[in-house]
Design a protein around this motif. Structure first.
Motif, PDB file in Angstrom:
ATOM      1  N   LEU A 124     104.860 -14.378  35.563  1.00 38.54           N
ATOM      2  CA  LEU A 124     103.999 -15.045  36.520  1.00 38.54           C
ATOM      3  C   LEU A 124     103.382 -13.924  37.543  1.00 38.54           C
ATOM      4  O   LEU A 124     104.015 -12.974  37.737  1.00 38.54           O
TER       5      LEU A 124
ATOM      6  N   LYS B 139     103.431 -22.581  36.827  1.00 39.62           N
ATOM      7  CA  LYS B 139     103.381 -21.983  38.218  1.00 39.62           C
ATOM      8  C   LYS B 139     104.569 -22.466  39.029  1.00 39.62           C
ATOM      9  O   LYS B 139     105.191 -23.352  38.574  1.00 39.62           O
TER      10      LYS B 139
ATOM     11  N   ASN C 163      99.481 -14.353  30.442  1.00 41.24           N
ATOM     12  CA  ASN C 163     100.660 -13.961  30.975  1.00 41.24           C
ATOM     13  C   ASN C 163     101.929 -13.918  30.106  1.00 41.24           C
ATOM     14  O   ASN C 163     103.248 -13.983  30.597  1.00 41.24           O
TER      15      ASN C 163
ATOM     16  N   ALA D  97     100.077 -19.068  36.149  1.00 44.06           N
ATOM     17  CA  ALA D  97     100.203 -17.838  34.922  1.00 44.06           C
ATOM     18  C   ALA D  97      99.436 -18.792  33.662  1.00 44.06           C
ATOM     19  O   ALA D  97     100.289 -19.400  33.190  1.00 44.06           O
TER      20      ALA D  97
END
Length: 605
Positions: free
Chosen positions: A556, A523, A219, A541
């Motif tokens: 995310l 997160k 990510n 992520a």
């Protein structure tokens, strides 16, 4: 894993049934079915050179009112991963009762169809589906009544024909045909559309944009859509779930087709070594990424030129909302007609909310998704002048309603939505609402050997266990928490995090490649007044950082969520996760505060 549940692995039977429900147009079917059903076998030739024979088994549902002079449009549908043509019996019954010819078939490697699982690759699965479209268009020599292909089925002559395909070419075998299906049965629609301009419209539900991202997401360092130039962290639980189910299907059918056993049981040859290597290293190799992307719409987006209705699940750790968003943005940018719905349910254990879909009693007057898809097909298959709804709609689980779920859906004429609400990493673990922050830093150590260091809801079995309180092992994470919110913060979209880290040992090894690069898990949690922290829909992520000396931008997985008044927002950066294989070496990491260290949430009303 039972396939009768809506969130079954890769969306098998339940998602096919959901798709069937979504296209019904209301009312009840007659007591006596207004259609006939015939099982057929199709002689297809697939593969890059079109020289690999594959028997495909399917069921043809034909309305009794369909004749050569009273023709009907057609629907082509196939199963989710691990399913079969039988899973689409609901689709066949629902559509045929309402004036569609329906061909439901088992995808390659599943449910009685020959050949191996090739992950919806255009050269294999796409070519098979294209030849089924030829059958729907009246071509002879494709359909047979037996698996040995000795008795030809009658030529089909009851489907409406188009004068030209979407490439402008007039053909005698061009049926009016759409496709619908979920998950594995969603991606096949892109594969088919990429090679066959006769396909008129598609409705892919909860499927992928880039399968390498789905299984090995990174990510950060993303180049186009969700694709990254650096591998991420492999999803261990989902990978185990798929491979186990696919192998079992192959073993069950090996007696009739021993070639499915070797060299990789029931999968394309590259899959087994790819899984073994990824399980060891924690990431996919470049050749495996290329093979997965060859089976992904991200690689052939420009070939998708027909109206597309995307439906993606907010509760989905397999194919998250970012995948549909990436497809939507790309199709929109190139001028393809596209709309998108984010619904409440997905692979990760939820069922449709009241008034979204009702699998037992479909009714567009009382179910939002049913109405959306019914209108879509009425417009693009029946040719009716109907409104197909807003460009973007998203389900809000904090909205109280009764009856149809329409009030729970936020809508917009464009995507993305919301205004940026920015929080700043401040000293003492505070997540500040202004850029005036205090100094401070947090240091933690990532676990060695890719070991998990968090307690999250397990991806594949979350539908059976429910959500669990989120926690990380002491010393393996950094965290920042806002004060109690004075008013709700409603979010619809992908949170964005910008970080700078100090990780000298990773800086010394990162040039050696992915094995020497820092892996983290980012997160956002919702913290209740009693201190209970929840990971929203289990979404986090993973990032594999190519250069720790530079600022790190993290996108995310998108969420639709209300942080209620009195709750707090928490950002966590962790060294491991129980749903992924993390970095192989233990790395000390320090993250300081600062006005450039931010969390941005797309806030909606």
């Amino acid at each position: 894993m039972p396939s009768s549940r809506l969130p079954a692995l890769f969306g098998a039977a339940g998602l096919a049934a959901a798709a069937a429900v979504a296209l019904t147009t209301g009312g009840s079917a007659s007591a006596d079915p207004a259609y006939t059903v015939q099982t057929l076998h199709f002689a297809t030739l697939v593969g890059p050179n079109g020289d690999q024979p594959c028997d495909v088994v399917g069921d043809l549902y034909t309305p009794t009112t369909a004749t050569p002079t009273t023709r009907v449009p057609a629907i082509l549908t196939t199963n989710g991963f691990g399913g079969s043509k039988d899973d689409q019996a609901g689709i066949g019954a629902a559509f045929a009762s309402r004036g569609y010819a329906v061909l439901s078939y088992s995808g390659l490697g599943f449910g009685g169809s020959a050949c191996k699982i090739t992950l919806d690759d255009p050269d294999w699965d796409g070519k098979a589906a294209s030849q089924l479209i030829s059958y729907l268009g009246g071509d002879p020599g494709i359909a047979f009544t037996d698996a040995a292909h000795t008795t030809a089925a009658p030529t089909l002559d009851v489907v409406v024909h188009d004068t030209k395909d979407h490439a402008g070419v007039a053909r005698t075998d061009d049926p009016r045909v759409g496709m619908i299906g979920g998950s594995y049965g969603g991606s096949i629609q892109f594969a088919t559309a990429s090679i066959d301009p006769r396909l008129d419209t598609i409705v892919p539900l909860i499927t992928w944009n880039d399968l390498s991202y789905s299984l090995d997401p990174n990510n950060t360092d993303q180049t186009v859509g969700v694709s990254s130039s650096t591998p991420g962290a492999v999803k261990t639980n989902w990978a185990a779930g798929f491979s186990g189910k696919g192998v079992l299907d192959g073993l069950e059918n090996a007696q009739g087709d021993p070639s499915r056993l070797y060299p990789c049981t029931n999968f394309a040859d590259f899959v087994c070594p790819a899984l073994a290597t990824a399980g060891t290293t924690g990431y996919l190799q470049p050749g495996d990424v290329a093979a997965l992307r060859h089976a992904s719409v991200a690689s052939f987006m420009t070939k998708i030129k027909i109206p597309t209705l995307l439906m993606q699940g907010e509760n989905d750790t397999l194919f998250n909302l970012n995948e549909a968003a990436a497809t939507y943005k790309a199709l929109k940018a190139q001028g393809t007609t596209v709309k998108m719905v984010w619904h409440s349910w997905g692979h990760s254990g939820s069922t449709p909310a009241p008034g979204e879909l009702n699998l037992g009693a479909p009714d567009p007057a009382t179910q939002y998704e049913t109405a959306r898809v019914a209108d879509w097909f009425a417009r693009y298959l029946m040719g009716q002048d109907v409104d197909t709804g807003p460009a973007f709609a998203y389900f809000r689980d904090w909205v109280t309603y009764s009856g149809i779920a329409t009030p729970a859906y936020g809508t917009s004429p464009s995507f993305p939505v919301g205004k940026d609400k920015t929080f700043y990493l401040s000293g003492g673990g505070a997540l500040a609402g202004t850029s005036v922050v205090t100094s401070g830093s947090q240091t933690f150590v990532t676990p060695a050997f890719g070991a998990p260091s968090s307690i999250n809801t397990a991806d594949v079995i979350s539908g059976y266990t429910g959500q669990v309180p989120q926690a990380d092992l002491p010393g393996t994470f950094a965290t920042w928490t806002s004060g109690a919110l004075g008013a709700p913060v409603n979010v619809a979209g992908a949170p964005l995090v910008t970080l700078r880290v100090s990780a000298p040992s990773a800086a010394a090894t990162q040039d050696a490649g992915p094995a020497g690069q820092l892996v983290l898990f980012v997160k956002v949690l919702d913290v209740a007044p009693d201190g209970t922290a929840s990971l929203i829909h289990g979404l986090e992520a993973p990032i594999r950082v190519p250069d720790v000396t530079k600022s790190i931008a993290v996108t995310l997985p998108a969420i639709v969520h209300q942080f209620a008044a009195g709750h707090s927002i928490r950002l966590v950066v962790a060294g491991g996760s129980d749903n992924y294989r993390g970095g192989l070496t233990s790395v000390p990491v320090t993250i300081g505060s600062g006005a450039a260290q931010t969390l941005v949430l797309p806030q909606v009303t």
